[in-house]
Design an enzyme around this catalytic site. Structure first.
Site, mmCIF file in Angstrom:
data_model
loop_
_atom_site.group_PDB
_atom_site.id
_atom_site.type_symbol
_atom_site.label_atom_id
_atom_site.label_comp_id
_atom_site.label_asym_id
_atom_site.label_seq_id
_atom_site.Cartn_x
_atom_site.Cartn_y
_atom_site.Cartn_z
ATOM 1 C CG ASN A 103 -21.223 -29.882 35.192
ATOM 2 O OD1 ASN A 103 -20.647 -28.868 34.826
ATOM 3 N ND2 ASN A 103 -21.853 -30.691 34.345
ATOM 4 C CE LYS A 153 -41.344 -26.498 44.743
ATOM 5 N NZ LYS A 153 -41.736 -25.422 45.621
ATOM 6 N N PRO A 175 -27.174 -39.854 26.404
ATOM 7 C CG PRO A 175 -28.084 -38.819 24.531
ATOM 8 C CD PRO A 175 -28.342 -39.083 25.980
ATOM 9 C CG ASP A 176 -20.216 -40.119 25.253
ATOM 10 O OD1 ASP A 176 -19.774 -39.245 24.461
ATOM 11 O OD2 ASP A 176 -19.595 -40.466 26.273
ATOM 12 C CB ILE A 177 -22.561 -35.260 22.720
ATOM 13 C CG1 ILE A 177 -23.893 -35.046 23.450
ATOM 14 C CG2 ILE A 177 -22.479 -34.378 21.473
ATOM 15 C CD1 ILE A 177 -24.074 -33.677 24.057
ATOM 16 C CG PHE A 183 -11.743 -31.061 26.758
ATOM 17 C CD1 PHE A 183 -11.979 -30.574 25.478
ATOM 18 C CD2 PHE A 183 -10.831 -30.379 27.577
ATOM 19 C CE1 PHE A 183 -11.327 -29.441 25.017
ATOM 20 C CE2 PHE A 183 -10.178 -29.248 27.126
ATOM 21 C CZ PHE A 183 -10.422 -28.768 25.845
ATOM 22 C CE LYS A 240 -13.429 -40.007 30.840
ATOM 23 N NZ LYS A 240 -13.413 -38.836 31.673
#
Ligand code: CTP
Length: 405
Positions: A213, A291, A307-309, A327, A341
Site C-alpha cells: 500500500n 513464480k 491477524p490484527d496486530i 490509528f 475501530k
C-alpha cells in the site's frame, strides 16, 4: 554552561579526516562542545595539535596513557559526552564496533558508552559495497547506531561512487537533530518502554511479487523519534520504507504482517504501544513456491485475513501494555468509523486521520488528526508529521504521569 551539549568526536584513519577540522568549527558554532579521540590511523591524516586548537580541548589518543587515565579514564570519556560521533568511520572501525572489539581508545570508548552514537562512514566504494561492510552496517543500524552518508562522488583514490564522507554541514545538522531528540535520561518517559509499528507491509504473491500500500512510514517513524526524545526506550518495528532509521531508536525491519506481529510480541512487555503501520489486511493463501506463469486466463489469487496486530496487543492480559494507541485510516465518516475501530480493537486511544487521495496524507509532510479516547474526540490542527509525533509523545507522557524535565 550547564546546557551546552558535548560531543565526543572519534577521528579514525581516512583521508576524509581533514574534514573534521571544519566539522569541529561547525559544531562549536552551534554551541556544541567537542572533545576528540584520535586513532593511530587518524593521526596519519590530521595532527592532534590542529584538533586541539579547534576543539579548545585536550586530544585523547592512548588507551594506556597514565596521565590520560588519571585525568579522564576511557569510561568517563564516553560517559561524559551526550553523543559519540565517529567521523570519518573507516570500514575497520565499523567492523570493530560490530564485533565489540576494544583494542584502542576509540573502540573502547565506543564499547563503553550508553549514549547515542552516530557514524559518518568514509571508504572506497568497493569496501563500502563489500558484503562484510553491508552486514556490519545492517547490524549496527539494528542496534540503534545512526548513520550519516556516505555520499556519492569522486574519491581520493580516483574512483567514483558511494563512499565519500558526508559534508561537515550535513554531519553537524544530524548531530544537532539527534542531540535535540536524544533519549534524554531526564525525559518524561525515562524508564518506560515503547513499541511503535510503522510503514506498509509487503505480502508475497509468489517469490517475486507482492501486495503493498501507499504508506510512507513517516508518521510512525516520527512518533518513534518523539517517544525516544521523551526518554522512552523505543523499538520501531518497520515495514519496508525509504526512510533512514531514526537515531536513538532500535529498529527491527520486517516485511509481512505476520513478521510484524511476531516482532512486536518479541518486544513485549512494554508500557506503550503505538500501531501506526498500514498493515495489509490480507495475505495470499497457499503462497506458490515458484513464480506464477501467465496462461491466457484470468489469474485467481485467494486472500485470507491477516491477524490484527493492534487488536492482539490490546487484548486484556496481565502483560497488556498500559497504553495501546491505534490509528484509523479513513476516507469517509472519519470520526464515526474511528470510534467503532477503537471499540472493536480494544485499544485505549485511536488517532483518526483522513487518508483520501485529496488529503495528501499518504506520503505527505502533514497530517490532520483527531485523538479519540474514552473522554471523547480532540481535534488537532493540521500539523507536520514530526509535530503530530511530538504532541502525541507529550500526551502520552502526561497520561502516564511524567514529571517533566
Ligand atoms: N492494524 C493492525 N493489524 C492489522 C490491521 C490494522 O495492527 N492487520 C492496525 C493499524 O496499525 C491501525 C489500526 O489497526 O493502528 C487501524 O488500521 P486501519 O487500516 O485503519 O483499519 P483496518 O483494521 O485495516 O480496517 P479497514 O481497513 O476495514 O478500515
Amino acid at each position: 554552561m550547564g546546557d551546552v551539549k558535548r560531543v565526543l568526536l572519534i577521528v579514525s584513519g581516512g583521508i576524509a579526516a581533514y574534514k573534521c577540522l571544519e566539522l569541529i568549527r561547525l559544531l562549536r558554532g552551534r554551541e556544541i562542545s567537542v572533545r576528540c579521540v584520535l586513532t593511530e590511523g587518524g593521526a596519519q591524516f590530521v595532527t592532534p595539535l590542529s584538533l586541539a586548537a579547534l576543539s579548545g580541548d585536550k586530544v585523547y589518543q592512548d588507551l594506556f596513557s597514565l596521565t590520560d587515565e588519571n585525568e579522564m579514564g576511557h569510561i568517563e570519556l564516553s560517559r561524559d559526552a551526550d553523543l559519540l560521533l565517529v567521523a570519518p568511520a573507516t570500514a575497520n572501525l565499523l567492523a570493530k564496533m560490530r564485533a565489540g572489539l576494544a583494542d584502542d581508545l576509540a573502540s573502547t570508548a565506543l564499547l563503553a558508552t550508553d549514549k547515542p552514537v552516530l557514524a559518518a562512514p568514509a571508504m572506497n566504494v568497493r569496501m563500502w559495497e563489500h558484503p562484510a561492510t553491508r552486514e556490519n552496517i545492517r547490524d549496527l543500524k539494528s542496534r540503534g547506531i545512526g548513520f550519516i552518508g556516505p555520499v556519492e562522488g569522486e574519491m581520493a583514490c580516483g574512483e567514483f561512487g558511494l563512499g565519500r564522507m558526508a559534508e561537515p554541514e550535513a554531519i553537524a545538522q544530524a548531530v544537532a537533530k539527534t542531540l535535540e531528540s536524544a533519549g534524554a535520561p531526564g525525559g518524561r518517559l525515562a524508564g518506560k518502554r515503547a513499541v511503535v509499528t510503522s510503514g506498509p507491509t509487503h505480502e508475497a504473491i509468489d517469490p517475486v511479487r507482492y501486495l503493498a500500500n501507499h504508506s510512507s512510514g513517516r508518521q510512525g517513524h516520527a512518533i518513534a523519534r518523539a517517544l525516544a526524545a521523551e526518554g522512552a526506550d523505543t523499538v520501531l518495528i518497520s515495514g519496508p520504507t525509504q526512510l533512514p532509521d531514526p537515531a536513538g531508536v532500535l529498529v527491527r525491519h520486517v516485511a509481512s504482517a505476520l513478521q510484524m506481529l511476531e516482532a512486536c510480541e518479541a518486544e513485549l512487555p512494554a508500557d506503550i504501544v503505538v500501531c501506526a503501520a498500514a498493515v495489509a489486511d490480507w495475505r495470499v493463501q497457499d503462497q506458490p513456491r515458484q513464480k506464477l506463469k501467465k496462461n491466457g486466463k484470468a489469474a485467481v489469487i485467494q486472500l485470507i485475513e491477516n491477524p490484527d496486530i493492534l487488536a492482539t496487543l490490546s487484548k486484556p492480559s496481565t502483560s497488556r501494555p498500559r497504553l495501546v494507541v491505534g490509528f484509523a485510516a479513513e476516507t469517509q465518516n472519519i470520526i464515526d468509523h474511528a470510534i467503532g475501530k477503537r471499540d472493536a480493537k480494544g485499544c485505549d486511544w485511536i488517532i483518526a486521520n483522513d487518508v483520501s487521495p485529496e488529503s495528501g496524507t499518504f506520503g505527505g509532510d502533514t497530517n490532520t488528526v483527531h485523538l479519540i479516547d474514552e473522554a471523547g474526540v480532540e481535534d488537532w490542527p493540521t500539523l507536520t508529521k514530526d509535530e503530530v509525533g511530538r504532541r502525541l509523545a507529550e500526551r502520552i507522557a502526561l497520561h502516564l504521569g511524567g514529571q517533566g524535565r
